[in-house]
Scaffold this motif. Structure first.
Motif, PDB file in Angstrom:
ATOM      1  N   UNK A  10       0.818  -1.204   0.000  1.00 22.95           N
ATOM      2  CA  UNK A  10       0.000   0.000   0.000  1.00 22.95           C
ATOM      3  C   UNK A  10       0.850   1.251   0.000  1.00 22.95           C
ATOM      4  N   UNK A  11       0.269   2.347   0.477  1.00 24.55           N
ATOM      5  CA  UNK A  11       1.004   3.603   0.530  1.00 24.55           C
ATOM      6  C   UNK A  11       2.156   3.527   1.505  1.00 24.55           C
ATOM      7  N   UNK A  12       3.314   4.082   1.108  1.00 25.86           N
ATOM      8  CA  UNK A  12       4.458   4.059   2.006  1.00 25.86           C
ATOM      9  C   UNK A  12       4.224   5.008   3.178  1.00 25.86           C
ATOM     10  N   UNK A  13       4.928   4.759   4.271  1.00 24.05           N
ATOM     11  CA  UNK A  13       4.792   5.577   5.472  1.00 24.05           C
ATOM     12  C   UNK A  13       6.141   5.661   6.174  1.00 24.05           C
ATOM     13  N   UNK A  14       6.518   6.854   6.652  1.00 24.13           N
ATOM     14  CA  UNK A  14       7.777   6.978   7.393  1.00 24.13           C
ATOM     15  C   UNK A  14       7.776   6.061   8.619  1.00 24.13           C
ATOM     16  N   UNK A  15       8.811   5.277   8.762  1.00 24.96           N
ATOM     17  CA  UNK A  15       8.884   4.323   9.865  1.00 24.96           C
ATOM     18  C   UNK A  15       8.772   2.888   9.402  1.00 24.96           C
ATOM     19  N   UNK A  16       8.354   2.693   8.154  1.00 22.67           N
ATOM     20  CA  UNK A  16       8.286   1.318   7.636  1.00 22.67           C
ATOM     21  C   UNK A  16       9.656   0.659   7.660  1.00 22.67           C
ATOM     22  N   UNK A 137       2.109   3.446  12.321  1.00 17.84           N
ATOM     23  CA  UNK A 137       3.447   3.879  11.937  1.00 17.84           C
ATOM     24  C   UNK A 137       3.344   4.897  10.798  1.00 17.84           C
ATOM     25  N   UNK A 138       3.975   6.047  10.975  1.00 18.11           N
ATOM     26  CA  UNK A 138       3.970   7.077   9.950  1.00 18.11           C
ATOM     27  C   UNK A 138       3.058   8.245  10.242  1.00 18.11           C
ATOM     28  N   UNK A 139       2.072   8.040  11.104  1.00 18.00           N
ATOM     29  CA  UNK A 139       1.113   9.106  11.400  1.00 18.00           C
ATOM     30  C   UNK A 139       1.796  10.299  12.059  1.00 18.00           C
ATOM     31  N   UNK A 140       2.629  10.055  13.044  1.00 23.42           N
ATOM     32  CA  UNK A 140       3.264  11.157  13.770  1.00 23.42           C
ATOM     33  C   UNK A 140       4.164  11.980  12.854  1.00 23.42           C
ATOM     34  N   UNK A 141       4.906  11.309  11.986  1.00 26.25           N
ATOM     35  CA  UNK A 141       5.778  12.031  11.056  1.00 26.25           C
ATOM     36  C   UNK A 141       4.960  12.882  10.087  1.00 26.25           C
ATOM     37  N   UNK A 142       3.916  12.287   9.522  1.00 23.89           N
ATOM     38  CA  UNK A 142       3.051  13.029   8.601  1.00 23.89           C
ATOM     39  C   UNK A 142       2.410  14.218   9.307  1.00 23.89           C
ATOM     40  N   UNK A 143       2.000  13.997  10.532  1.00 19.02           N
ATOM     41  CA  UNK A 143       1.378  15.058  11.319  1.00 19.02           C
ATOM     42  C   UNK A 143       2.326  16.238  11.492  1.00 19.02           C
ATOM     43  N   UNK A 252       3.812  11.997   2.997  1.00 14.71           N
ATOM     44  CA  UNK A 252       4.269  10.616   3.154  1.00 14.71           C
ATOM     45  C   UNK A 252       5.777  10.508   3.308  1.00 14.71           C
ATOM     46  N   UNK A 253       6.498  11.536   2.919  1.00 11.49           N
ATOM     47  CA  UNK A 253       7.951  11.427   2.892  1.00 11.49           C
ATOM     48  C   UNK A 253       8.620  11.957   4.138  1.00 11.49           C
ATOM     49  N   UNK A 254       9.942  11.870   4.129  1.00 12.52           N
ATOM     50  CA  UNK A 254      10.746  12.435   5.207  1.00 12.52           C
ATOM     51  C   UNK A 254      11.216  11.417   6.223  1.00 12.52           C
ATOM     52  N   UNK A 255      12.247  11.804   6.940  1.00 12.52           N
ATOM     53  CA  UNK A 255      12.792  10.952   7.995  1.00 12.52           C
ATOM     54  C   UNK A 255      11.783  10.797   9.113  1.00 12.52           C
ATOM     55  N   UNK A 256      11.526   9.581   9.586  1.00  9.65           N
ATOM     56  CA  UNK A 256      10.533   9.382  10.641  1.00  9.65           C
ATOM     57  C   UNK A 256      10.937  10.034  11.958  1.00  9.65           C
ATOM     58  N   UNK A 257       9.939  10.488  12.684  1.00  6.28           N
ATOM     59  CA  UNK A 257      10.174  11.083  13.999  1.00  6.28           C
ATOM     60  C   UNK A 257      10.641  10.009  14.978  1.00  6.28           C
ATOM     61  N   UNK A 258      11.126  10.450  16.119  1.00  6.93           N
ATOM     62  CA  UNK A 258      11.540   9.507  17.162  1.00  6.93           C
ATOM     63  C   UNK A 258      10.375   8.617  17.569  1.00  6.93           C
ATOM     64  N   UNK A 259       9.181   9.214  17.663  1.00  3.35           N
ATOM     65  CA  UNK A 259       7.997   8.443  18.052  1.00  3.35           C
ATOM     66  C   UNK A 259       7.750   7.309  17.068  1.00  3.35           C
ATOM     67  N   UNK A 260       7.793   7.619  15.760  1.00  3.21           N
ATOM     68  CA  UNK A 260       7.527   6.589  14.754  1.00  3.21           C
ATOM     69  C   UNK A 260       8.621   5.529  14.726  1.00  3.21           C
ATOM     70  N   UNK A 261       9.867   5.917  14.960  1.00  5.18           N
ATOM     71  CA  UNK A 261      10.955   4.939  14.972  1.00  5.18           C
ATOM     72  C   UNK A 261      10.796   3.959  16.138  1.00  5.18           C
ATOM     73  N   UNK A 262      10.438   4.497  17.293  1.00  5.19           N
ATOM     74  CA  UNK A 262      10.256   3.644  18.469  1.00  5.19           C
ATOM     75  C   UNK A 262       9.022   2.765  18.302  1.00  5.19           C
TER      76      UNK A 262
END
Length: 319
Positions: A10-16, A137-143, A252-262
């Protein structure tokens, strides 16, 4: 169990990538062989599968997107497509599959589960619309990407004394719009889960204007309508000078936040633990900061709900 696979769909998300890393290294740590499936279910059908080593997933935790790539696959919705995928898994000796993705990806995992093939679903989507988890996963970064855009747009809205309409993603869910609108101080938030009255929106704009406010921000979730369509409707009942910004796939892009990485690391590792425990057909999630898992056959039948108190609060604070 000796061999497991992992795919992103599906759609990519930061943190995948962080989730793929966790699944690979958690599996290797416990003596499993881990295989990555490229291009989602499409790659599964075609047999685009490679063994992952600890080094294969090095230096990816900070990267957006997915190193396994993703693709839409209408063929996997058919019984023939599903059987082709299962044959590829058998060919490579892969005994279970971890699927990282959103609703459509879960549907595929559900089908494999119904065919007796153990799958674990890991929620990876910026839309935050998967039941059974507080966050995907990815919601916090997109937000945070959206919030950064709102802050910058507000600068120019203030300079030119205009009303800006910002269209955000979210598919049929309003989480991105609601959270970013509340965090960004938007005057109005338009989401699929709540009805809106254009006359009420105009009245709120008028109230702001009467107390000397020269600009406003309106957040529109794509699941309601486009930002352009909303601007046209607003223009029919008011004379406000509006501009529309469609943030699009930048969300959808960008380096994932700490929250998404954890979050990705915790959910990915838990998925492997479930397989080691002999459990399949589960969907992992986080609720009240505790890891949980649900029957994947049941989770998709549940509705996604927003926090209505947040929506009420946004209206109270934007007077």
């Amino acid at each position: 169990m000796k061999r497991i696979g992992v795919l992103t769909s599906g759609g990519d998300a930061p943190g995948m990538n962080a989730a793929v890393r966790a699944i690979a290294r958690k599996g290797i740590y416990h003596g499993l062989e881990v295989f990555g499936v490229h291009q989602g279910y499409s790659g599964l059908i075609e047999g685009h599968i490679e063994k992952l080593e600890a080094g294969s997933v090095g230096d990816i935790i900070q990267r957006g997107g997915t190193i396994l790539q993703s693709a839409r696959c209408p063929e996997f919705k058919t019984l023939e497509g599903q059987q082709k995928g299962i044959e590829q898994l058998k060919k490579h000796g892969i005994e279970a599959l971890v699927v990282i993705g959103g609703d459509g990806s879960y549907q595929g995992a559900k089908k494999l589960t119904e065919h007796g093939y153990p799958c674990i679903g890991v929620p990876g989507t910026i839309d935050n619309d998967i039941p059974g988890t507080d966050f995907t996963i990815g919601f916090d970064t997109a937000l945070n990407t959206v919030l950064d855009a709102i802050d910058k747009i507000r600068d120019t809205a203030s300079s030119h004394e205009r009303t800006f309409i910002i269209e955000v993603m979210g598919r049929n869910a309003g989480d991105i719009a609601l959270w970013s609108g509340l965090a960004g101080g938007a005057e109005s938030i338009i989401i699929p889960e709540e009805n809106f009255d254009m006359n009420d929106i105009v009245q709120r704009l008028n109230q702001g204007s009467e107390r000397g406010k020269k600009h406003s921000i309106i957040i529109v979730a794509e699941g309601v309508m486009s930002g352009t369509a909303f601007a046209e409707k607003l223009g029919k009942v008011s004379n406000y000078d509006t501009r529309v910004s469609v943030l699009g796939h930048i969300q959808r892009g960008g380096s994932p936040t700490a929250f998404d990485r954890v979050l990705a690391s915790r959910l990915g590792a838990r998925a492997v633990e479930l397989l080691l425990e002999g459990k399949g057909g589960r969907a992992v999630g986080i609720e009240n900061n505790k890891l949980v898992d649900h029957d994947i056959l049941e989770i998709l039948g549940k509705p996604h709900n927003i926090d209505n108190s947040m929506y009420k609060l946004s209206k109270e604070l934007s007077i």
